[in-house]
Scaffold this motif. Structure first.
Motif, short mmCIF file in Angstrom:
data_model
loop_
_atom_site.label_atom_id
_atom_site.label_comp_id
_atom_site.label_asym_id
_atom_site.label_seq_id
_atom_site.Cartn_x
_atom_site.Cartn_y
_atom_site.Cartn_z
N ARG A 109 15.53 -13.52 -91.72
CA ARG A 109 14.55 -13.86 -92.76
C ARG A 109 13.34 -12.93 -92.61
NH1 ARG A 109 13.49 -19.90 -91.41
NH2 ARG A 109 13.99 -19.13 -89.34
N PRO A 110 13.47 -11.70 -93.02
CA PRO A 110 12.39 -10.74 -92.79
C PRO A 110 11.13 -11.08 -93.57
CG PRO A 110 14.02 -9.82 -94.28
CD PRO A 110 14.60 -11.11 -93.76
N LEU A 111 10.00 -10.96 -92.92
CA LEU A 111 8.72 -11.20 -93.57
C LEU A 111 8.21 -9.94 -94.26
CD1 LEU A 111 6.55 -13.35 -94.04
CD2 LEU A 111 5.43 -12.58 -91.93
N TYR A 112 8.54 -8.80 -93.66
CA TYR A 112 8.13 -7.50 -94.23
C TYR A 112 9.37 -6.62 -94.40
CZ TYR A 112 3.51 -9.03 -92.59
OH TYR A 112 2.36 -9.76 -92.35
N PRO A 113 10.15 -6.85 -95.45
CA PRO A 113 11.37 -6.07 -95.67
C PRO A 113 11.12 -4.56 -95.75
CG PRO A 113 11.32 -7.97 -97.12
CD PRO A 113 9.97 -7.88 -96.50
N ALA A 114 9.97 -4.18 -96.28
CA ALA A 114 9.66 -2.75 -96.41
C ALA A 114 9.54 -2.05 -95.07
CB ALA A 114 8.36 -2.57 -97.20
N PHE A 238 7.01 -18.19 -85.43
CA PHE A 238 6.41 -16.87 -85.30
C PHE A 238 5.59 -16.49 -86.54
CE2 PHE A 238 9.53 -16.76 -82.02
CZ PHE A 238 9.00 -15.93 -81.05
N TYR A 239 5.69 -17.26 -87.60
CA TYR A 239 4.94 -16.97 -88.81
C TYR A 239 3.69 -17.84 -88.91
CZ TYR A 239 9.37 -14.77 -90.02
OH TYR A 239 10.50 -14.01 -90.00
N LYS A 240 3.46 -18.65 -87.91
CA LYS A 240 2.31 -19.55 -87.92
C LYS A 240 1.33 -19.13 -86.83
CE LYS A 240 5.25 -23.38 -89.48
NZ LYS A 240 5.81 -24.71 -89.15
N GLU A 241 0.12 -19.70 -86.93
CA GLU A 241 -0.90 -19.41 -85.92
C GLU A 241 -0.44 -19.94 -84.57
OE1 GLU A 241 -5.17 -20.98 -85.92
OE2 GLU A 241 -5.24 -19.37 -87.41
N SER A 318 -0.17 -7.56 -81.70
CA SER A 318 -1.36 -7.46 -80.86
C SER A 318 -2.26 -8.67 -81.04
CB SER A 318 -2.15 -6.20 -81.20
OG SER A 318 -2.90 -6.38 -82.39
N PHE A 319 -3.41 -8.63 -80.37
CA PHE A 319 -4.38 -9.72 -80.47
C PHE A 319 -5.00 -9.80 -81.88
CE2 PHE A 319 -6.66 -5.96 -78.91
CZ PHE A 319 -7.76 -5.90 -79.76
N LEU A 320 -4.69 -8.84 -82.73
CA LEU A 320 -5.19 -8.86 -84.09
C LEU A 320 -4.18 -9.40 -85.10
CD1 LEU A 320 -7.05 -5.42 -84.17
CD2 LEU A 320 -8.08 -7.70 -84.09
N HIS A 325 -2.47 -11.68 -92.35
CA HIS A 325 -2.65 -10.23 -92.42
C HIS A 325 -1.47 -9.47 -91.81
CE1 HIS A 325 -4.32 -6.25 -92.28
NE2 HIS A 325 -4.37 -6.25 -90.96
N CYS A 326 -1.32 -9.55 -90.52
CA CYS A 326 -0.27 -8.79 -89.82
C CYS A 326 0.53 -9.75 -88.96
CB CYS A 326 -0.90 -7.69 -88.98
SG CYS A 326 0.28 -6.73 -87.99
N ALA A 327 1.44 -10.48 -89.58
CA ALA A 327 2.25 -11.45 -88.86
C ALA A 327 3.41 -10.73 -88.17
CB ALA A 327 2.76 -12.54 -89.80
N ARG A 328 3.07 -9.84 -87.29
CA ARG A 328 4.09 -9.00 -86.64
C ARG A 328 4.22 -9.25 -85.14
NH1 ARG A 328 2.00 -5.57 -90.70
NH2 ARG A 328 3.63 -4.77 -92.12
N ALA A 329 3.66 -10.34 -84.65
CA ALA A 329 3.86 -10.67 -83.24
C ALA A 329 5.20 -11.37 -83.09
CB ALA A 329 2.72 -11.55 -82.73
#
Length: 366
Positions: A109-114, A238-241, A318-320, A325-329
């Motif tokens: 279930r990709p969040l950023y397919p691009a 992984f998509y949540k805080e 990262s910590f950012l 914004h960047c749900a890539r952790a």
């Protein structure tokens, strides 16, 4: 009302020369200038200043020496602003054996397919050894001292910093990305040895890994180690805080509640390790890989990766990272950066192969 003696010789580039800074200050009340004792102290000051100036001039005329030579080692050329050879630096160069296993790359279930994170493929990941922790500032400082080099960020006096509340200066982009700006890496003058080594380029990360007998991991190796055999490692959590890894909590980018205990990067041994015993694979700082970035993962293997590539894959977030914004952790998430990029949220760790003989001894309990 006071006399100040200041002899200073500015440090040159430690890359090629030994040019230490000399700086002495002596403050004397003017009441002492009228007696013989005071005049005697003045003579001492003058002599001291002359000696310091002479030492500075002598240092400026020293010829370049070959890095690694006895002369170079004796001079202990200070690299990257580290004040002295620290024999008590914390070391985090501990290798962890990651077993060979079947691994599913990509997210169902990709969040950023691009980004190409949805290219699901099952592979067989080999037996490898990973550094348990991200390379620390202490370990990277030891490397710089050993090879007699400065960081590129220090040499260029420029690196990427993130500050959404900053006023003035030149941002490198617009929108949220305008919080990134170029500035001198002053924070590297006295780094915390237990923090991840950041402001490190791809080439510097690769050089360090070679120095300790390893290499940078490929994207596939890194992702399989991060997933640790869990087929559902990119689930909804992984998509949540999150607070179990070092990410951004609150309203991005201006208000970080720090509920995870950190507002920026955390020490390399913070938070719990994954099932393979690896710390901070997700969050904290992005990690360089040896894979050239391509939208299609299968295409990346055919591209050159000699340091001249347009960009290399970054993994882990990262910590950012924040859901807005960047749900890539997440293990399958991908990012990229040109190889000469240095930034406060990019670090690395190393990997090395395990010999067949060593693997058999381990299997036999020896």
């Amino acid at each position: 009302s006071r006399i100040r003696c200041c002899a200073a010789y500015s440090a040159g580039r430690c890359v090629d020369y030994w040019s230490p800074s000399w700086q002495i200050f002596l403050l004397m009340p003017d009441t002492e200038l009228n007696d013989s004792r005071g005049r005697g102290r003045i003579y001492e000051v003058v002599a001291l200043c002359a000696a310091v100036l002479a030492a500075g001039l002598l240092a400026a005329t020293i010829e370049p020496v070959e890095v690694g030579s006895p002369a170079s080692d004796a001079r202990q050329c200070i690299a990257g602003g580290y004040a002295e050879a620290n024999n008590n630096m914390a070391t985090h160069s501990t290798w962890v054996r990651v077993p060979g296993h079947s691994c599913s790359l990509g997210a169902s279930r990709p969040l950023y397919p691009a980004d190409g994170e949805g290219d699901v493929e099952k592979i067989s990941s080999p037996l490898l050894e990973f550094l348990r922790f991200e390379v620390s500032e202490g370990d990277f400082a030891a490397f710089l001292q050993s090879v007699g080099r400065q960081r590129i960020a220090v040499r260029n006096n420029e690196t990427l910093l993130f500050d959404p509340c900053r006023r003035g200066g030149s941002a490198i982009a617009s929108g949220v990305s305008s919080a990134w700006y170029l500035a001198p890496p002053d924070m590297l003058k006295e780094p915390d040895v237990n923090m991840p080594a950041v402001h490190v380029s791809w080439a510097e990360a690769r050089a360090y890994c070679r120095w300790i007998g390893g290499r940078l991991p490929t994207e596939e190796e890194w992702e399989c180690a991060a997933k640790a055999g869990d087929p559902d490692s990119d689930n909804d959590a992984f998509y949540k805080e999150r607070t179990d890894i070092n990410t951004f909590q609150g309203t991005f980018p201006r208000f970080n509640t720090g509920r995870d205990g950190y507002l920026r990067a955390a020490p390399v041994d913070a938070f719990a390790p994954n099932k393979f015993g690896l710390y901070n694979m997700l969050g904290n700082v992005w990690e360089w890989t040896d894979t050239v970035y391509h939208r299609e993962r299968r295409q990346a293997a055919s591209l050159e990766h000699n340091g001249q590539a347009p960009a290399y894959v970054l993994k882990g977030g990262s910590f950012l990272c924040h859901p807005s914004h960047c749900a890539r952790a997440r293990p399958s998430a991908r990012s990229k950066a040109p190889p000469d990029t240095t930034a406060e949220h990019i670090g690395f760790r190393c990997v090395r192969a395990v010999s067949v003989a060593s693997a058999r001894l381990r299997k036999d309990g020896l």
